[in-house]
Write a protein that holds these residues in place. Sequence first.
Motif, PDB file in Angstrom:
ATOM      1  N   ALA A  66       6.821   2.086  -4.491  1.00 25.35           N
ATOM      2  CA  ALA A  66       6.789   1.216  -5.404  1.00 25.35           C
ATOM      3  C   ALA A  66       7.350   1.760  -7.232  1.00 25.35           C
ATOM      4  O   ALA A  66       7.606   0.619  -7.640  1.00 25.35           O
ATOM      5  CB  ALA A  66       5.387  -0.075  -5.494  1.00 25.35           C
ATOM      6  N   VAL A  67       6.406   2.445  -7.011  1.00 27.39           N
ATOM      7  CA  VAL A  67       6.663   2.996  -8.955  1.00 27.39           C
ATOM      8  C   VAL A  67       8.135   3.282  -8.609  1.00 27.39           C
ATOM      9  O   VAL A  67       8.874   3.183  -9.832  1.00 27.39           O
ATOM     10  CB  VAL A  67       6.015   3.830  -9.453  1.00 27.39           C
ATOM     11  CG1 VAL A  67       6.490   4.217 -10.021  1.00 27.39           C
ATOM     12  CG2 VAL A  67       4.123   3.433  -9.355  1.00 27.39           C
TER      13      VAL A  67
ATOM     14  N   THR B  11      -4.823   8.439   2.664  1.00 27.44           N
ATOM     15  CA  THR B  11      -4.194   8.823   1.542  1.00 27.44           C
ATOM     16  C   THR B  11      -2.815   8.822   1.339  1.00 27.44           C
ATOM     17  O   THR B  11      -1.918   8.330   0.403  1.00 27.44           O
ATOM     18  CB  THR B  11      -5.356   9.931   0.765  1.00 27.44           C
ATOM     19  OG1 THR B  11      -6.362   9.470   1.022  1.00 27.44           O
ATOM     20  CG2 THR B  11      -4.472  10.207  -0.822  1.00 27.44           C
TER      21      THR B  11
ATOM     22  N   LEU C  16       3.326   4.701  -0.017  1.00 27.51           N
ATOM     23  CA  LEU C  16       3.653   3.416  -0.253  1.00 27.51           C
ATOM     24  C   LEU C  16       3.663   3.225  -2.811  1.00 27.51           C
ATOM     25  O   LEU C  16       4.861   2.178  -2.949  1.00 27.51           O
ATOM     26  CB  LEU C  16       2.867   2.615  -0.270  1.00 27.51           C
ATOM     27  CG  LEU C  16       2.998   1.963   1.482  1.00 27.51           C
ATOM     28  CD1 LEU C  16       1.823   1.158   1.964  1.00 27.51           C
ATOM     29  CD2 LEU C  16       4.178   1.281   1.788  1.00 27.51           C
ATOM     30  N   ILE C  17       3.055   3.528  -2.868  1.00 27.45           N
ATOM     31  CA  ILE C  17       2.874   3.796  -4.361  1.00 27.45           C
ATOM     32  C   ILE C  17       4.027   4.528  -4.901  1.00 27.45           C
ATOM     33  O   ILE C  17       4.535   4.213  -5.781  1.00 27.45           O
ATOM     34  CB  ILE C  17       1.391   3.955  -5.276  1.00 27.45           C
ATOM     35  CG1 ILE C  17       0.358   3.375  -4.419  1.00 27.45           C
ATOM     36  CG2 ILE C  17       1.025   4.570  -6.826  1.00 27.45           C
ATOM     37  CD1 ILE C  17      -0.917   3.888  -4.229  1.00 27.45           C
ATOM     38  N   VAL C  18       4.201   5.355  -4.369  1.00 29.17           N
ATOM     39  CA  VAL C  18       5.614   6.282  -4.974  1.00 29.17           C
ATOM     40  C   VAL C  18       6.791   5.396  -4.890  1.00 29.17           C
ATOM     41  O   VAL C  18       7.336   5.698  -5.623  1.00 29.17           O
ATOM     42  CB  VAL C  18       5.837   7.652  -4.430  1.00 29.17           C
ATOM     43  CG1 VAL C  18       6.610   8.095  -5.032  1.00 29.17           C
ATOM     44  CG2 VAL C  18       5.017   8.520  -4.966  1.00 29.17           C
TER      45      VAL C  18
ATOM     46  N   SER D  20       4.969   3.952   6.240  1.00 25.58           N
ATOM     47  CA  SER D  20       3.368   4.814   6.641  1.00 25.58           C
ATOM     48  C   SER D  20       2.767   4.144   7.150  1.00 25.58           C
ATOM     49  O   SER D  20       1.510   4.611   8.349  1.00 25.58           O
ATOM     50  CB  SER D  20       3.083   3.693   5.050  1.00 25.58           C
ATOM     51  OG  SER D  20       3.273   4.513   3.813  1.00 25.58           O
TER      52      SER D  20
ATOM     53  N   LEU E 156      -0.755   5.609   2.063  1.00 25.42           N
ATOM     54  CA  LEU E 156      -1.275   4.977   0.436  1.00 25.42           C
ATOM     55  C   LEU E 156      -0.071   5.621  -0.859  1.00 25.42           C
ATOM     56  O   LEU E 156      -0.185   4.839  -1.521  1.00 25.42           O
ATOM     57  CB  LEU E 156      -2.450   4.372   0.061  1.00 25.42           C
ATOM     58  CG  LEU E 156      -3.122   3.529   0.998  1.00 25.42           C
ATOM     59  CD1 LEU E 156      -4.568   3.860  -0.029  1.00 25.42           C
ATOM     60  CD2 LEU E 156      -2.912   2.080   0.660  1.00 25.42           C
ATOM     61  N   VAL E 157       0.068   6.755  -0.441  1.00 29.02           N
ATOM     62  CA  VAL E 157       0.821   7.988  -2.057  1.00 29.02           C
ATOM     63  C   VAL E 157       1.945   7.216  -1.702  1.00 29.02           C
ATOM     64  O   VAL E 157       3.119   6.922  -2.576  1.00 29.02           O
ATOM     65  CB  VAL E 157       0.098   9.039  -1.819  1.00 29.02           C
ATOM     66  CG1 VAL E 157       1.585   9.721  -2.845  1.00 29.02           C
ATOM     67  CG2 VAL E 157      -1.213   9.691  -2.345  1.00 29.02           C
TER      68      VAL E 157
END
Length: 125
Positions: A69-70, A59, A65-67, A87, A62-63
């Motif tokens: 990416a956004v 998790t 990567l998402i942060v 990551s 993934l967080v």
Amino acid sequence: MNRRYFWAGFVLLALATAAARDAYPWVLNGGFVLPWVLLHGGRLHDLGVRGLWAAGAVTVALVVLIVVAVSIPAGSPMVAGLAAAVSFLGLAIFTLWLGARPGDPGPNRFGPRPDGWRLFSAEAG
């Protein structure tokens, strides 16, 4: 799960993922997550730690990567690649730590100590 089973399972999952990458490209984009969590969770039990920590490690990766990416502007693949590398490095360090650390010397709250390559202990019948 002792270290031998952990590394054998890791190699088998890596080979299965590599073999399926052309036929099933989604395997590399998330299909490998659940088997990874289950494998690492089993190893954590040998250390006397809850297997949910493996899900926590995934998790966090993934967080990150998402942060990234956004928050990055479109067209910044170098930053996204760096986030993916960080990551991956974090998960690799976690995997190496799990595979190198000896388990509890005796039974713990998750059961008896795994012994060698035997799948079932003599007490289990």
